[in-house]
Design an enzyme around this catalytic site. Structure first.
Site, PDB file in Angstrom:
ATOM      1  N   GLN A 190      10.483  15.388  10.760  1.00  0.00           N
ATOM      2  CA  GLN A 190       9.458  14.407  11.087  1.00  0.00           C
ATOM      3  C   GLN A 190       8.146  15.072  11.486  1.00  0.00           C
ATOM      4  O   GLN A 190       7.067  14.552  11.215  1.00  0.00           O
ATOM      5  CB  GLN A 190       9.949  13.487  12.196  1.00  0.00           C
TER       6      GLN A 190
ATOM      7  N   ASP B  79      15.664   7.668   5.253  1.00  0.00           N
ATOM      8  CA  ASP B  79      14.353   7.690   4.603  1.00  0.00           C
ATOM      9  C   ASP B  79      14.448   7.426   3.111  1.00  0.00           C
ATOM     10  O   ASP B  79      13.563   6.798   2.531  1.00  0.00           O
ATOM     11  CB  ASP B  79      13.689   9.054   4.808  1.00  0.00           C
TER      12      ASP B  79
ATOM     13  N   GLN C 233     -10.735   0.147   1.415  1.00  0.00           N
ATOM     14  CA  GLN C 233     -11.182  -0.703   0.311  1.00  0.00           C
ATOM     15  C   GLN C 233     -10.011  -1.381  -0.390  1.00  0.00           C
ATOM     16  O   GLN C 233     -10.136  -2.509  -0.886  1.00  0.00           O
ATOM     17  CB  GLN C 233     -12.027   0.091  -0.695  1.00  0.00           C
TER      18      GLN C 233
ATOM     19  N   GLU D 256      10.908   5.360  17.032  1.00  0.00           N
ATOM     20  CA  GLU D 256      11.038   4.895  15.645  1.00  0.00           C
ATOM     21  C   GLU D 256      12.408   5.270  15.088  1.00  0.00           C
ATOM     22  O   GLU D 256      13.133   4.431  14.563  1.00  0.00           O
ATOM     23  CB  GLU D 256       9.924   5.520  14.800  1.00  0.00           C
ATOM     24  N   HIS D 257      12.754   6.543  15.164  1.00  0.00           N
ATOM     25  CA  HIS D 257      14.053   7.036  14.694  1.00  0.00           C
ATOM     26  C   HIS D 257      14.819   7.634  15.874  1.00  0.00           C
ATOM     27  O   HIS D 257      14.256   8.421  16.631  1.00  0.00           O
ATOM     28  CB  HIS D 257      13.884   8.142  13.640  1.00  0.00           C
TER      29      HIS D 257
ATOM     30  N   HIS E  66      -1.582 -40.076  20.069  1.00  0.00           N
ATOM     31  CA  HIS E  66      -0.203 -39.722  19.706  1.00  0.00           C
ATOM     32  C   HIS E  66       0.731 -40.895  19.982  1.00  0.00           C
ATOM     33  O   HIS E  66       1.592 -41.243  19.160  1.00  0.00           O
ATOM     34  CB  HIS E  66       0.255 -38.500  20.516  1.00  0.00           C
TER      35      HIS E  66
ATOM     36  N   HIS F  98       5.505  15.573   8.782  1.00  0.00           N
ATOM     37  CA  HIS F  98       4.786  14.420   8.254  1.00  0.00           C
ATOM     38  C   HIS F  98       3.305  14.466   8.593  1.00  0.00           C
ATOM     39  O   HIS F  98       2.440  14.162   7.769  1.00  0.00           O
ATOM     40  CB  HIS F  98       5.359  13.121   8.842  1.00  0.00           C
TER      41      HIS F  98
ATOM     42  N   ASN G  83      -3.242   5.937   6.331  1.00  0.00           N
ATOM     43  CA  ASN G  83      -3.925   6.719   7.364  1.00  0.00           C
ATOM     44  C   ASN G  83      -4.616   5.789   8.357  1.00  0.00           C
ATOM     45  O   ASN G  83      -4.464   4.566   8.317  1.00  0.00           O
ATOM     46  CB  ASN G  83      -4.910   7.706   6.722  1.00  0.00           C
TER      47      ASN G  83
ATOM     48  N   TYR H  77       0.841  -1.188   0.000  1.00  0.00           N
ATOM     49  CA  TYR H  77       0.000   0.000   0.000  1.00  0.00           C
ATOM     50  C   TYR H  77       0.879   1.243   0.000  1.00  0.00           C
ATOM     51  O   TYR H  77       1.749   1.396   0.866  1.00  0.00           O
ATOM     52  CB  TYR H  77      -0.914   0.025   1.232  1.00  0.00           C
TER      53      TYR H  77
END
Length: 425
Positions: A251, A353, A183, A319-320, A412, A254, A206, A121
């Site tokens: 950042q 990045d 979708q 994250e960073h 078994h 963003h 999102n 995506y």
């Protein structure tokens, strides 16, 4: 930016990342409709939310070629070089299975096989993200995935950004669909008349995309539920305030929910960075978004020592993480929880990045405590393999049967005992 003394309750977590009941209800309805009505539902929701109902969901070869022909030659070369760097880095992650010989010809092993099909995506909206194409497709290709699908929302003109199509062209991906939102995730998970289902879905989006990925998990695999971007800078008085401010804003621009944090041992640096953030904000094209991020989730913490600062970083698990200190490599070695680490003045976060070769799909919301960034292992399966010879079976069957009966599983025990002894062999 707010400046405070470092405390034990420092946190990156933002409650809004989990969405609300209304958003979840919407996502579930979309998924149900796509499962029931296929392409019809995909087109309906595309028109409703993206302002465009594609006659043909699939991007044509003509559209790809037009994008390539119109694209800036230098940018094309830059994308090619970035792709080569990413492939070079990720090739080192590829590994083979193994075979462990036992006595009498028996052996144990592990087989590594790539997934058959994955869907990527790529977010749309106000910006184009060719870097997302590179970061998601290349590890899958290195792993050996044969079918790679891209979905991304088209603009009101019915087109995908040229940069996205060019990145896909450079990598040889031709199965691209003009579909976004929940979708798209439903179509990739369950399939429609046009889009065949995949085994795993990766890529950021999102809140509706994130919730949809969570809903279809189990029917398909997903990479992670990634939240808004995060950066933490660990710095002492050897760092440059204007550079730190620029990195924090890289950042913050963003998303209004993005989080930018500085942890420093220097009061003077803390004050100067706060001033620089405000100065640079006024000149930033995405000032409105970045300002919301800084005001709501930006913070500067002053620590008494590097050891205390590192402890806070590990608690945050950002994250960073940028390390801008004296002996930065040594300090970075003390960090155990971060999605990606950038060491020294010249390793600004956007280097990772776009270009260095490391992956920018990274765990957020402190999940770097246990999660890793996207890599080749995300696109493979590990299958265990057992081969017992008759002699090895005979030596171990009584032990296995006893363990089975210990757990009350007579079937078994009988299964392992059914070979040889009662057949006159």
């Amino acid at each position: 930016m707010k400046i405070t003394t470092l405390t034990d309750d420092i946190s990156l977590k933002r409650q809004l990342e989990s969405g609300n009941e209304e958003q979840l209800k919407t996502v579930r309805q979309v998924i149900a409709d796509v499962r029931a009505k296929g392409d019809q539902a995909v087109k309906y929701y595309s028109e409703k939310w993206d302002g465009f109902a594609p006659k043909d969901l699939k991007v044509s070869a003509v559209e790809i070629n037009e994008a390539v022909a119109s694209f800036d030659a230098q940018l094309y070369k830059d994308l090619e070089e970035a792709a080569n760097n990413i492939r070079f880095y990720h090739k080192e992650q590829k590994r083979d299975g193994y075979k462990l010989p036992l006595a009498d010809g028996s052996w144990l092993g592990q087989r590594i096989t790539p997934l058959d099909a994955v869907g990527l995506y790529v977010p749309g909206g106000s910006a184009a993200y060719p870097s997302s194409v590179l970061m998601n497709v290349i590890p899958a290709q290195v792993a050996g995935v044969k079918r790679i699908v891209i979905t991304s929302p088209a603009g009101k003109d019915g087109k995908l950004p040229a940069a996205v199509l060019v990145a896909a062209y450079i990598l040889g991906v031709t199965e691209i669909y003009k579909v976004g939102g929940a979708q798209a995730i439903a179509a990739l998970a369950y399939g429609t008349e046009t889009i065949a289902p995949v085994d795993k879905i990766t890529g950021p989006g999102n809140i509706f995309v994130a919730l949809a990925k969570r809903e279809v998990f189990g029917e398909v695999a997903i990479d992670m539920i990634a939240g808004p971007s995060e950066i933490c800078v660990l710095a002492d008085d050897t760092a440059y305030a204007d550079e730190i401010a620029a990195d924090l804003l890289s950042q913050a621009e963003h998303d209004a929910l993005a989080c930018a944090v500085l942890i420093t041992t220097s009061d003077d640096l803390a004050d100067t960075v706060a001033e620089q953030v405000e100065i640079q904000l006024r000149k930033l094209p995405r000032q409105s978004i970045a300002r919301q991020s800084i005001e709501n989730f930006g913070h500067i913490y002053v620590a008494e020592s590097i050891a205390e600062a590192v402890k806070a970083v590990n608690s945050l698990a950002p994250e960073h993480l940028e390390v801008m200190t004296e002996d930065a490599e040594k300090v970075a070695q003390m960090v155990t929880h971060a999605g990606a680490i950038f060491i020294g003045r010249y390793s600004s976060e956007p280097v990772g990045d776009y270009f260095a070769g490391t992956n920018h799909v990274l765990p957020t919301n402190s999940t770097a405590r246990f999660a890793s960034g996207l890599n080749v292992d995300d696109f493979i399966k590990r299958t265990s393999v057992v081969y017992y010879s008759e002699k090895t079976w005979a030596q171990n069957a009584p032990k296995i049967a006893r363990l089975a009966r210990l757990e009350g599983l007579e079937g078994h025990a009988r299964a392992v005992e059914s070979r040889g002894w009662d057949k006159g062999e």
